[in-house]
Every structure is written in structure tokens, then in C-alpha cells.
Write a protein that holds these residues in place. Structure first.
Motif, PDB file in Angstrom:
ATOM      1  N   ASN A 109       0.818  -1.225   0.000  1.00 50.58           N
ATOM      2  CA  ASN A 109       0.000   0.000   0.000  1.00 50.58           C
ATOM      3  C   ASN A 109       0.845   1.265   0.000  1.00 50.58           C
ATOM      4  N   TRP A 110       1.969   1.233  -0.714  1.00 51.06           N
ATOM      5  CA  TRP A 110       2.814   2.417  -0.788  1.00 51.06           C
ATOM      6  C   TRP A 110       2.142   3.532  -1.568  1.00 51.06           C
ATOM      7  N   GLY A 111       1.141   3.187  -2.343  1.00 41.35           N
ATOM      8  CA  GLY A 111       0.377   4.199  -3.062  1.00 41.35           C
ATOM      9  C   GLY A 111      -0.905   4.547  -2.324  1.00 41.35           C
ATOM     10  N   GLY A 112      -0.975   4.166  -1.070  1.00 46.22           N
ATOM     11  CA  GLY A 112      -2.166   4.411  -0.267  1.00 46.22           C
ATOM     12  C   GLY A 112      -3.151   3.263  -0.404  1.00 46.22           C
ATOM     13  N   PRO A 113      -4.334   3.431   0.165  1.00 41.49           N
ATOM     14  CA  PRO A 113      -5.325   2.348   0.148  1.00 41.49           C
ATOM     15  C   PRO A 113      -5.846   2.028  -1.249  1.00 41.49           C
ATOM     16  N   THR A 114      -5.594   2.897  -2.201  1.00 43.21           N
ATOM     17  CA  THR A 114      -6.051   2.662  -3.576  1.00 43.21           C
ATOM     18  C   THR A 114      -4.919   2.184  -4.472  1.00 43.21           C
ATOM     19  N   SER A 115      -3.899   1.567  -3.898  1.00 42.06           N
ATOM     20  CA  SER A 115      -2.742   1.115  -4.678  1.00 42.06           C
ATOM     21  C   SER A 115      -3.144   0.177  -5.814  1.00 42.06           C
ATOM     22  N   MET A 164       5.785   5.014 -10.867  1.00 42.36           N
ATOM     23  CA  MET A 164       6.267   4.402  -9.628  1.00 42.36           C
ATOM     24  C   MET A 164       6.716   5.484  -8.641  1.00 42.36           C
ATOM     25  N   ASN A 165       7.366   6.513  -9.145  1.00 38.95           N
ATOM     26  CA  ASN A 165       7.838   7.595  -8.298  1.00 38.95           C
ATOM     27  C   ASN A 165       6.681   8.457  -7.798  1.00 38.95           C
ATOM     28  N   ASP A 166       5.822   8.894  -8.711  1.00 41.18           N
ATOM     29  CA  ASP A 166       4.740   9.812  -8.352  1.00 41.18           C
ATOM     30  C   ASP A 166       3.634   9.150  -7.532  1.00 41.18           C
ATOM     31  N   GLU A 167       3.234   7.957  -7.923  1.00 37.85           N
ATOM     32  CA  GLU A 167       2.071   7.320  -7.300  1.00 37.85           C
ATOM     33  C   GLU A 167       2.416   6.413  -6.120  1.00 37.85           C
ATOM     34  N   PHE A 168       3.630   5.839  -6.121  1.00 40.22           N
ATOM     35  CA  PHE A 168       3.992   4.879  -5.071  1.00 40.22           C
ATOM     36  C   PHE A 168       5.206   5.315  -4.246  1.00 40.22           C
ATOM     37  N   ASP A 169       5.773   6.485  -4.553  1.00 39.91           N
ATOM     38  CA  ASP A 169       6.965   6.982  -3.853  1.00 39.91           C
ATOM     39  C   ASP A 169       8.101   5.965  -3.887  1.00 39.91           C
ATOM     40  N   VAL A 170       8.284   5.311  -5.028  1.00 38.44           N
ATOM     41  CA  VAL A 170       9.323   4.302  -5.186  1.00 38.44           C
ATOM     42  C   VAL A 170      10.237   4.713  -6.335  1.00 38.44           C
ATOM     43  N   VAL A 171      11.536   4.690  -6.068  1.00 37.18           N
ATOM     44  CA  VAL A 171      12.527   4.930  -7.105  1.00 37.18           C
ATOM     45  C   VAL A 171      13.012   3.558  -7.556  1.00 37.18           C
ATOM     46  N   VAL A 172      12.735   3.214  -8.807  1.00 36.90           N
ATOM     47  CA  VAL A 172      13.137   1.916  -9.337  1.00 36.90           C
ATOM     48  C   VAL A 172      14.473   2.107 -10.041  1.00 36.90           C
TER      49      VAL A 172
END
Length: 190
Positions: free
Chosen positions: A38-44, A78-86
């Protein structure tokens, strides 16, 4: 869109391409981890579904889209919606896979997508069987009265092959105050 085992089989190139995109994104470990955590929140999960549709729409609206364009979109989402840098090149691999499957579906060759679908179904069935086994095993452990926890040893897990994911720190936006002393309200960037 999470593929389900009850989904009707695709019948045309566009449907097969949509299925290929959905399967590719659902099989991408980085995105799957972000959704499960749920790194993108409850609507991941909804964000992943939206991404599937957005990529399909991108191919329709901009047929000149190539793997590099697609990789940029995947990294940005991935960066904008999930705060993940791939940074493990997996976004490029997923983009290449989608482009290869698009080439097949454009030629009317649906066999690779069909194989992915069958593998997904097999994997899903295995997961539900394993889930049932784990539930039964957990019930059995609850019923045991022996104190045999000391006999079990937890070993280290080799994480060398784990995907390299880095959560991007959220930047705090300082409020802007205009000449009259009012604070400017700024909405979230989407």
C-alpha cells in the motif's frame, strides 16, 4: 486490472494487448510489492489498474510509443504514485516485454500472451492451494500444546537477488504567502 481466472479469453489484437499489459504489470515484482505494501495508499490496486489502462490508451493515442517512452512512464508512475525509485532496470525489462508482446499481437500472434495467461492461472491456483495449506497448518499448530519453538531455527534469507527499491522521501512544501499575508493553497500534483 488484476487478472482473474474467470476472465473471458481475449478475442482480438486489442484485447490480447490489454491482457499482455495487465499480466506484465501484475508480474512486475517492484509494482506488486508497492501495491501489496500500500505504498500508493489504500487505492494502490486501483492505481495499478489505472496504469494498465493508461498504457493501453497511450498505444492508441501515440502509436509511435517505444520501449524508452514506456520505461519513462513506468518509472514516473512508480515515483509519483507509489513513492518508489526503481533503479534495478526492471522498468526497462517490463517495457521491453510489453513492446515485444505488442509486436506479436499486432501480427496476430497471440500465443505468447496465451502462454502468459496460462502461467498466471497456474500460479494463481498454486497460491490458493498454498493458502489453504497454510490455514490448515496454522490451525494444527494452534492445537499443539508442546513447546517446540526452541527446536526451530530461523535462517538468514539471501536477499542478493531482491529488487532494489528505494522509497523516495516526501518533500514538504512550504506555504506561499502573498503580499496581503494570505497563504496560497496548493493542490497535490497528479
Amino acid at each position: 486490472m488484476e487478472p482473474t481466472s474467470t476472465a473471458p479469453p481475449a478475442t482480438d489484437a486489442a484485447s490480447y494487448l490489454d491482457l499482455a499489459i495487465t499480466l506484465s504489470l501484475n508480474n512486475w515484482p517492484a509494482l506488486s510489492l508497492a501495491v501489496q505494501s500500500n505504498w500508493g495508499g489504500p487505492t494502490s490496486g486501483d492505481k495499478r489498474d489505472w496504469l494498465c489502462g493508461a498504457i493501453s490508451e497511450m498505444f492508441t493515442e501515440r502509436p509511435e510509443t517505444d520501449a524508452m517512452d514506456l520505461e519513462d512512464v513506468l518509472i514516473q508512475v512508480m515515483n509519483d504514485e507509489f513513492d518508489v525509485v526503481v533503479d534495478d532496470e526492471s522498468a526497462g525489462n517490463v517495457a521491453d516485454q510489453i513492446m515485444e508482446l505488442k509486436t506479436h499481437t499486432d501480427r496476430g500472434d497471440f500465443a505468447p500472451v496465451q502462454q502468459m495467461w496460462e502461467a498466471w492461472q497456474t500460479k494463481s491456483q498454486s497460491k490458493s492451494a498454498a493458502g489453504q495449506f497454510q490455514k490448515v497448518e496454522a490451525q494444527d499448530e494452534d492445537q499443539e500444546t508442546d513447546d517446540d519453538d526452541e527446536s526451530e531455527e530461523g535462517g538468514d534469507v539471501d536477499m542478493d537477488d531482491a529488487p532494489s527499491l528505494v522509497r523516495a522521501p516526501r518533500e514538504r512544501v512550504e506555504p506561499e504567502i502573498d503580499d496581503d499575508g494570505f497563504t496560497k493553497v496548493v493542490g497535490k500534483r497528479r
